[in-house]
Design an enzyme around this catalytic site. Structure first.
Site, PDB file in Angstrom:
ATOM      1  N   ASP A 191       0.926  -1.030   0.005  1.00 32.29           N
ATOM      2  CA  ASP A 191      -0.022  -0.083  -0.106  1.00 32.29           C
ATOM      3  C   ASP A 191       0.807   1.046   0.160  1.00 32.29           C
ATOM      4  OD1 ASP A 191      -2.308   1.681   0.466  1.00 32.29           O
ATOM      5  OD2 ASP A 191      -1.561   1.814   2.626  1.00 32.29           O
ATOM      6  N   ASP A 233      -0.149   5.183   0.724  1.00 25.90           N
ATOM      7  CA  ASP A 233      -0.225   6.010   1.894  1.00 25.90           C
ATOM      8  C   ASP A 233      -0.265   5.380   3.390  1.00 25.90           C
ATOM      9  OD1 ASP A 233      -0.698   8.171   0.229  1.00 25.90           O
ATOM     10  OD2 ASP A 233      -2.263   7.406  -0.331  1.00 25.90           O
ATOM     11  N   GLY A 243      17.080   9.044  35.610  1.00 26.38           N
ATOM     12  CA  GLY A 243      16.160   8.155  34.933  1.00 26.38           C
ATOM     13  C   GLY A 243      15.508   7.351  36.367  1.00 26.38           C
ATOM     14  N   ASN A 267      19.993   9.955  30.797  1.00 27.34           N
ATOM     15  CA  ASN A 267      18.580  10.261  30.337  1.00 27.34           C
ATOM     16  C   ASN A 267      18.186  11.639  30.037  1.00 27.34           C
ATOM     17  OD1 ASN A 267      18.477   7.674  32.196  1.00 27.34           O
ATOM     18  ND2 ASN A 267      16.547   7.632  30.975  1.00 27.34           N
ATOM     19  N   GLU A 305      17.150   6.045  25.857  1.00 25.78           N
ATOM     20  CA  GLU A 305      18.089   5.535  26.862  1.00 25.78           C
ATOM     21  C   GLU A 305      19.638   5.494  26.307  1.00 25.78           C
ATOM     22  OE1 GLU A 305      17.504   4.631  30.244  1.00 25.78           O
ATOM     23  OE2 GLU A 305      15.529   4.881  30.196  1.00 25.78           O
ATOM     24  N   LEU A 320      26.492   6.079  26.499  1.00 25.44           N
ATOM     25  CA  LEU A 320      27.838   6.410  25.764  1.00 25.44           C
ATOM     26  C   LEU A 320      28.799   5.541  26.227  1.00 25.44           C
ATOM     27  CD1 LEU A 320      26.045   8.944  26.242  1.00 25.44           C
ATOM     28  CD2 LEU A 320      27.933  10.373  26.840  1.00 25.44           C
ATOM     29  N   HIS A 370      31.705   4.981  26.452  1.00 24.95           N
ATOM     30  CA  HIS A 370      33.046   5.608  27.142  1.00 24.95           C
ATOM     31  C   HIS A 370      33.054   5.175  28.585  1.00 24.95           C
ATOM     32  CE1 HIS A 370      36.336   8.442  27.499  1.00 24.95           C
ATOM     33  NE2 HIS A 370      35.759   8.944  28.397  1.00 24.95           N
ATOM     34  N   TYR A 387      25.134  14.139  35.601  1.00 22.11           N
ATOM     35  CA  TYR A 387      23.675  14.810  35.718  1.00 22.11           C
ATOM     36  C   TYR A 387      23.703  16.290  35.753  1.00 22.11           C
ATOM     37  CZ  TYR A 387      21.931  10.242  37.409  1.00 22.11           C
ATOM     38  OH  TYR A 387      22.037   8.972  37.419  1.00 22.11           O
ATOM     39  N   PHE A 395      13.185 -10.147  26.441  1.00 22.25           N
ATOM     40  CA  PHE A 395      14.257 -11.050  26.796  1.00 22.25           C
ATOM     41  C   PHE A 395      13.808 -12.045  27.904  1.00 22.25           C
ATOM     42  CE2 PHE A 395      16.330  -7.916  24.424  1.00 22.25           C
ATOM     43  CZ  PHE A 395      17.247  -8.470  23.536  1.00 22.25           C
TER      44      PHE A 395
HETATM   45  P1  ADP Z   1      19.586   6.892  35.749  1.00 20.63           P
HETATM   46  O1  ADP Z   1      18.341   5.940  35.808  1.00 20.63           O
HETATM   47  O2  ADP Z   1      19.232   8.187  36.681  1.00 20.63           O
HETATM   48  O3  ADP Z   1      19.703   7.490  34.407  1.00 20.63           O
HETATM   49  P2  ADP Z   1      21.873   5.173  35.396  1.00 20.63           P
HETATM   50  O4  ADP Z   1      22.102   4.254  36.440  1.00 20.63           O
HETATM   51  O5  ADP Z   1      21.159   5.099  34.227  1.00 20.63           O
HETATM   52  O6  ADP Z   1      20.674   6.165  36.176  1.00 20.63           O
HETATM   53  O7  ADP Z   1      23.091   6.138  35.344  1.00 20.63           O
HETATM   54  C1  ADP Z   1      23.072   7.026  34.344  1.00 20.63           C
HETATM   55  C2  ADP Z   1      23.836   8.314  34.793  1.00 20.63           C
HETATM   56  O8  ADP Z   1      25.407   7.720  34.687  1.00 20.63           O
HETATM   57  C3  ADP Z   1      24.044   9.245  33.709  1.00 20.63           C
HETATM   58  O9  ADP Z   1      23.109  10.295  34.020  1.00 20.63           O
HETATM   59  C4  ADP Z   1      25.413   9.845  33.775  1.00 20.63           C
HETATM   60  O10 ADP Z   1      25.404  10.900  34.644  1.00 20.63           O
HETATM   61  C5  ADP Z   1      26.226   8.558  34.100  1.00 20.63           C
HETATM   62  N1  ADP Z   1      27.111   8.097  33.342  1.00 20.63           N
HETATM   63  C6  ADP Z   1      28.428   7.443  33.915  1.00 20.63           C
HETATM   64  N2  ADP Z   1      28.789   6.951  32.656  1.00 20.63           N
HETATM   65  C7  ADP Z   1      27.899   6.653  31.608  1.00 20.63           C
HETATM   66  C8  ADP Z   1      27.952   6.369  30.316  1.00 20.63           C
HETATM   67  N3  ADP Z   1      28.787   5.818  29.589  1.00 20.63           N
HETATM   68  N4  ADP Z   1      26.749   6.492  29.562  1.00 20.63           N
HETATM   69  C9  ADP Z   1      25.996   7.340  30.134  1.00 20.63           C
HETATM   70  N5  ADP Z   1      25.619   7.880  31.300  1.00 20.63           N
HETATM   71  C10 ADP Z   1      26.936   7.591  32.265  1.00 20.63           C
HETATM   72 MG    MG Z   2      19.451   6.030  32.794  1.00 22.84          MG
END
Ligand code: ADP
Ligand code: MG
Length: 383
Positions: free
Chosen positions: A17, A19, A245, A259, A309, A312, A314, A321, A339
């Site tokens: 389809d 649209d 979060g 978050n 969510e 990063l 790294h 925060y 899962f």
């Molecule tokens: P929340 O539920 O408050 O998001 P998390 O356990 O998910 O708690 O932790 C997220 C926080 O961890 C981020 O807000 C950030 O400050 C910190 N943090 C440290 N390393 C990382 C990373 N590699 N990626 C994302 N957040 C990270």
């Molecule tokens: Mg989080």
């Protein structure tokens, strides 16, 4: 344990389809109807959209005239809005996964037809705005070429006939209730890709309901499977201060996710189908990092709110925060899934992380590291 899925029938031809399935017509239709009704002092309610999705233009016009008690006949109303739509044909954007599906089936020699309740001339005008679409269809059937539009099976039966194949060899891909009904009546296999999420229940007569075209698994139907393990998407950008979060990322999974406020982004999030995505993340005072993220409701935790969510890729020595985080979302990995155990969820997130890590080194994705949205606010020394 969930019952195993029945083995689906195998097919050789695909009928799609237009649209709401390949094109995001609804958003343009909503805009046009909204401004038309506003001039009459009426307010368009996108909730009534379900009355027009998948219908013929005259049926859709009749529904609007009735719902809003317009002082026109359905024919008069249709003739007033038709030119407004014609002006916008080329502003209707392909839905996520539409280009990928068309290219994939075409390059694998799977015959494809387009079957829409729209008149043939409208279909041709709409698809002419998208490179490579017209030549990809071996048949195009418009609502004006058969006696009855969907939900009658006629359009699909005509499409099968023009492809010189049997209805039972065809797989229909549809977003609307009328289209799914028509596909069933034509005795074809039907995949529903709901354009109105709330209608999922009404689409349960389809052989399968998928969240978006990105989630199709052609191999389930005997068609060649997608070979890309990542898929470039039209980049989008989102940013803001990092907020608290659910507090479970690091604690429960050992995977922190930074978050952003879902409330501030509900509009933009509703435009993006749930799934696992990746891209680049900038923290103004720190640098630019690879990132993998989930968009959706996180089936394992059954969230009630759609969130993003970002993880990063790294190791940081501290939380960040409150810091400004900017994301360039440029690729898609896979649908959101549930899962059987926390361990399998964690393993899968790490695998997604590895996929993102590698993909982001490809020139195709690496280039976005320099997006002005990410680099502009950073001090010289960090970019
Ligand atoms: P929340 O539920 O408050 O998001 P998390 O356990 O998910 O708690 O932790 C997220 C926080 O961890 C981020 O807000 C950030 O400050 C910190 N943090 C440290 N390393 C990382 C990373 N590699 N990626 C994302 N957040 C990270
Ligand atoms: Mg989080």
């Amino acid at each position: 344990m969930a019952a195993s899925k029945p083995v689906c029938k195998l097919v050789s031809h695909v009928i799609v389809d237009l649209d709401g399935t390949l094109l995001n017509t609804d958003s343009v239709a909503n805009q046009i109807l909204k401004s038309f009704l506003a001039k009459l002092g009426k307010k368009w309610d996108s909730k009534s959209a379900h009355r027009i999705v998948g219908r013929t233009p005259l049926e859709a016009a009749a529904a609007v005239v009735e719902d809003y008690q317009l002082p026109y006949s359905k024919e008069e109303f249709l003739s007033m809005i038709t030119p407004l739509f014609a002006d916008q044909w080329c502003n209707i954007r392909p839905l996520a996964g539409a280009n990928r599906l068309i290219k994939h089936l075409r390059s694998n020699g799977v015959p494809m037809a387009l079957a829409s309740n729209s008149p043939k001339s409208n279909i041709e005008a709409k698809i002419s705005c998208h490179n490579g679409w017209k030549e990809s269809f071996s048949a195009i059937v418009g609502g004006d070429e058969v006696e009855d539009g969907k939900p009658s099976p006629n359009i699909f039966l005509e499409a099968a006939k023009r492809m010189n194949t049997e209805p039972s060899s065809c797989l229909v891909i549809e977003d609307s209730v009328a289209g799914v009904t028509a596909g069933n009546a034509a005795e074809m296999e039907v995949i529903a890709v709901p354009s109105i999420p709330k209608q999922v229940d009404k689409l349960s007569s389809a052989s399968e309901v998928v969240n978006s075209l990105l989630d199709l698994q052609p191999e389930k139907w005997g068609l060649p499977q997608f070979e890309d393990c990542t898929l470039p998407i039209e980049p989008w950008y989102i940013g803001g201060p990092v907020i608290k979060g659910f507090g479970r990322g690091s604690k429960v999974l050992g995977i922190p996710t930074a978050n952003l406020s879902a409330e501030s982004f509900s509009d933009i999030l509703s435009e993006h189908t749930s799934g696992v995505y990746f891209g680049w993340a900038a923290l103004f005072t720190r640098g630019i990092y690879k990132m993998v993220m989930n968009i959706g409701w996180n089936p394992y935790f059954a969230n009630t709110e759609k969130t993003i969510e970002p993880w990063l890729l790294h190791e940081f020595d501290e939380d960040f925060y409150g810091e400004e985080l900017r994301l360039a979302i440029i690729g898609y990995i896979k649908p959101e899934a549930n899962f059987p155990s926390l361990e399998s969820l964690i393993a899968r997130i790490h695998e997604d992380g590895r996929i993102a890590e590698k993909a982001l080194d490809l020139p195709l994705y690496a280039a976005y590291r320099d997006s002005p949205y990410l680099t502009n606010p950073l001090p010289e020394s960090n970019s």
